[in-house]
Design a protein around this motif. Sequence first.
Motif, short mmCIF file in Angstrom:
data_model
loop_
_atom_site.label_atom_id
_atom_site.label_comp_id
_atom_site.label_asym_id
_atom_site.label_seq_id
_atom_site.Cartn_x
_atom_site.Cartn_y
_atom_site.Cartn_z
N PHE A 313 -14.83 3.28 11.81
CA PHE A 313 -13.77 3.13 12.18
C PHE A 313 -12.54 3.64 11.62
O PHE A 313 -11.53 3.28 12.04
CB PHE A 313 -13.43 1.71 12.78
CG PHE A 313 -14.57 1.31 14.08
CD1 PHE A 313 -14.15 1.39 15.35
CD2 PHE A 313 -15.69 0.44 13.73
CE1 PHE A 313 -15.00 1.30 16.45
CE2 PHE A 313 -16.60 0.10 14.89
CZ PHE A 313 -15.99 0.46 16.11
N GLU A 314 -12.82 4.45 10.52
CA GLU A 314 -11.75 4.76 9.67
C GLU A 314 -10.54 5.25 10.28
O GLU A 314 -9.13 5.08 10.07
CB GLU A 314 -12.23 5.64 8.54
CG GLU A 314 -11.51 5.75 7.30
CD GLU A 314 -12.22 6.42 6.11
OE1 GLU A 314 -12.16 6.06 4.97
OE2 GLU A 314 -12.94 7.23 6.26
N PRO A 315 -10.71 6.20 11.15
CA PRO A 315 -9.70 6.78 12.08
C PRO A 315 -8.79 5.81 12.69
O PRO A 315 -7.60 6.12 12.86
CB PRO A 315 -10.42 7.92 12.97
CG PRO A 315 -11.33 8.28 12.40
CD PRO A 315 -12.21 7.04 11.67
N ALA A 320 -3.93 2.64 13.24
CA ALA A 320 -3.28 1.44 13.36
C ALA A 320 -2.27 1.04 12.63
O ALA A 320 -1.19 0.23 12.57
CB ALA A 320 -4.14 0.41 13.52
N MET A 321 -2.63 1.24 11.04
CA MET A 321 -1.65 1.23 10.09
C MET A 321 -0.69 2.11 9.98
O MET A 321 0.35 1.77 9.10
CB MET A 321 -2.63 1.17 8.72
CG MET A 321 -3.72 -0.03 8.61
SD MET A 321 -3.02 -1.69 8.64
CE MET A 321 -3.34 -2.18 10.30
N LYS A 322 -0.55 3.21 10.61
CA LYS A 322 0.47 4.24 10.49
C LYS A 322 1.49 4.06 11.75
O LYS A 322 2.46 4.24 11.31
CB LYS A 322 -0.32 5.38 10.47
CG LYS A 322 0.72 6.64 10.27
CD LYS A 322 0.06 8.01 10.20
CE LYS A 322 1.09 9.13 9.89
NZ LYS A 322 0.26 10.37 9.73
N GLN A 323 0.84 4.09 12.85
CA GLN A 323 1.76 4.17 14.11
C GLN A 323 1.25 3.13 15.22
O GLN A 323 2.21 2.79 16.06
CB GLN A 323 1.53 5.31 14.61
CG GLN A 323 2.31 6.78 13.66
CD GLN A 323 2.10 7.95 14.37
OE1 GLN A 323 0.92 8.54 14.54
NE2 GLN A 323 3.43 8.48 14.69
N MET A 324 0.14 2.72 15.48
CA MET A 324 -0.24 1.90 16.54
C MET A 324 -0.39 0.56 16.40
O MET A 324 -0.27 -0.01 17.54
CB MET A 324 -1.48 2.39 16.94
CG MET A 324 -1.66 3.85 17.39
SD MET A 324 -3.18 4.45 17.88
CE MET A 324 -3.33 4.15 19.46
N PHE A 346 -4.66 -5.46 7.28
CA PHE A 346 -5.88 -4.65 7.36
C PHE A 346 -5.51 -3.32 6.50
O PHE A 346 -6.27 -2.41 6.59
CB PHE A 346 -6.39 -3.89 8.39
CG PHE A 346 -7.02 -5.17 9.57
CD1 PHE A 346 -8.68 -5.42 9.29
CD2 PHE A 346 -6.24 -6.19 10.26
CE1 PHE A 346 -9.14 -6.44 9.90
CE2 PHE A 346 -6.81 -7.07 10.69
CZ PHE A 346 -8.35 -7.10 10.67
N ASN A 347 -4.46 -3.22 5.62
CA ASN A 347 -4.18 -2.18 4.80
C ASN A 347 -5.42 -1.71 3.97
O ASN A 347 -5.49 -0.57 3.39
CB ASN A 347 -3.17 -2.50 3.83
CG ASN A 347 -1.55 -1.90 4.55
OD1 ASN A 347 -1.68 -1.05 5.32
ND2 ASN A 347 -0.73 -2.79 4.36
N PHE A 348 -6.35 -2.75 3.54
CA PHE A 348 -7.58 -2.17 2.63
C PHE A 348 -8.44 -1.27 3.34
O PHE A 348 -9.30 -0.90 2.63
CB PHE A 348 -8.20 -3.57 2.22
CG PHE A 348 -8.92 -4.48 3.37
CD1 PHE A 348 -10.29 -4.29 3.69
CD2 PHE A 348 -8.21 -5.19 4.17
CE1 PHE A 348 -10.84 -4.95 4.62
CE2 PHE A 348 -8.85 -6.08 5.13
CZ PHE A 348 -10.29 -5.76 5.40
N THR A 349 -8.30 -1.23 4.53
CA THR A 349 -9.20 -0.24 5.35
C THR A 349 -8.63 0.95 5.35
O THR A 349 -9.37 2.01 5.85
CB THR A 349 -9.19 -0.82 6.96
OG1 THR A 349 -7.74 -0.68 7.35
CG2 THR A 349 -9.75 -2.21 7.07
N LEU A 350 -7.61 1.50 5.01
CA LEU A 350 -6.98 2.66 4.80
C LEU A 350 -8.06 3.73 3.95
O LEU A 350 -8.45 3.32 2.94
CB LEU A 350 -5.54 2.76 4.46
CG LEU A 350 -4.51 2.31 5.13
CD1 LEU A 350 -3.22 2.09 4.40
CD2 LEU A 350 -4.41 3.27 6.43
#
Length: 441
Positions: A313-315, A320-324, A346-350
């Motif tokens: 689910f990386e994209p 989500a962490m950038k805009q959504m 969830f920043n660790f998922t970036l």
Amino acid sequence: MKKLTLRLSGMAVLFFFIFTLSVSGQTRLEKELQQLAKTYPITFKKMPVDSFFTEKYLIEFKEPLDHNHPNGKTFTQRIFLSNKGLDKPVVFVTEGYWANYAANPKYVNELCPILNANQIVLEHRFFPPSAPDSLDWRYLTVQQAAADDHAVVEMLKHIYHGKWLSTGISKGGQTCMIYRYFYPDDVTASVPYVAPLNFSITDRRINMFLDSVGTPACRKAVFNFQKELISHRNKYLPYFKQEAKAKGYTYSRIGWEKAFDLMVFEFRFAFWQWGKARCDAIPMTPDNPMKMVKYWDKVADFSWVSDQGIKRFEPFFYEAMKQMGMYGYNIAPFKQWTVFKHNPNFNFTLPKGTKPGFDPSVMDSVDCFIRHKAHNMMFLVGGDDPWGSTSVNLTYQNNLVKFVKPGGSHLTRINNLPPAMKKRAISILKKWMGEMPDSAQ
């Protein structure tokens, strides 16, 4: 020589007949696609289809990686086109993830039978195989994804000249709203299903909602299950590891301890999101910890924050962490047991090497557009779905409607609305798409 000439003439007639038969055997849509391929960078192939549609094609479309520089790098994006008739309306599915399901011959979006419509499903950029060979994350933005949607609609309107409706579910619903904001005149109507409109990476409205959803007794049962797990970490952690390892999950980004806690927190969100679990069926069997853990996994899904789940689910996580936007967890009720010192996000998922920083400006603009400028938009929300807490708030001034299904989950659809609500939703859609006069509502 005369016999040979006659024989050759006969063969020529036969070949001409076979060629003519082959060409005449082509459908009108197939001919239209061939003409389209002369102008647009597409290839297409026929696919098996069920009885509702007449034919189906997989179209592979070379899209610009950066729509601001259309002559630069490209990637191939999948489009699944299911034909009902060239004179029929179009249901355009703005997928937020993969579109593998659309390859199924039996897949029919519920809006197609309602509107007797064609179906076009567009796979979202950066979700394989609709992804560039090298993932340059700078080009995964909601603006670029909306431009993908617009390019496909602009192309296929050369074939389908009737009214278009855009739709999507969950993240696809977010994509649908964002697309309508950037290109408000592309379609006649839009139906985002269970679509959040988040304003931060830890939108607090979700936790506020979870504190009041359902009955006090049910919320207590959910909390007691979480408390049992986290307050007896040493007891349940080995079973958590055993179950996760059996499924091939690892947690190198955060470690087993944090993964354990995050999955405890996720249990509450997932329980209400999907609505498949019953409050009176939550097991409280400390003497059988594996039973507790298996139930926990069934509801919350241990793959969620695993290395494997994050990679898949990386994209989504990046967007989500950038805009959504996204949700977070309130650790206050578990403060004395959790390994976290602060509410986690969830920043660790970036993806490694990326630090996009959250920009709420587009979501703010989408919200303003929907409430004050949009028209012909229908929103479907589950009454018990946490994502419903961040759904759009309407002003009811611009021909918009929002249906909230009592007790509904993230699986809320028009076809499972209460009868009166379903009837009204269908009549509104038919009016928007020109199938029903105002007096018929």
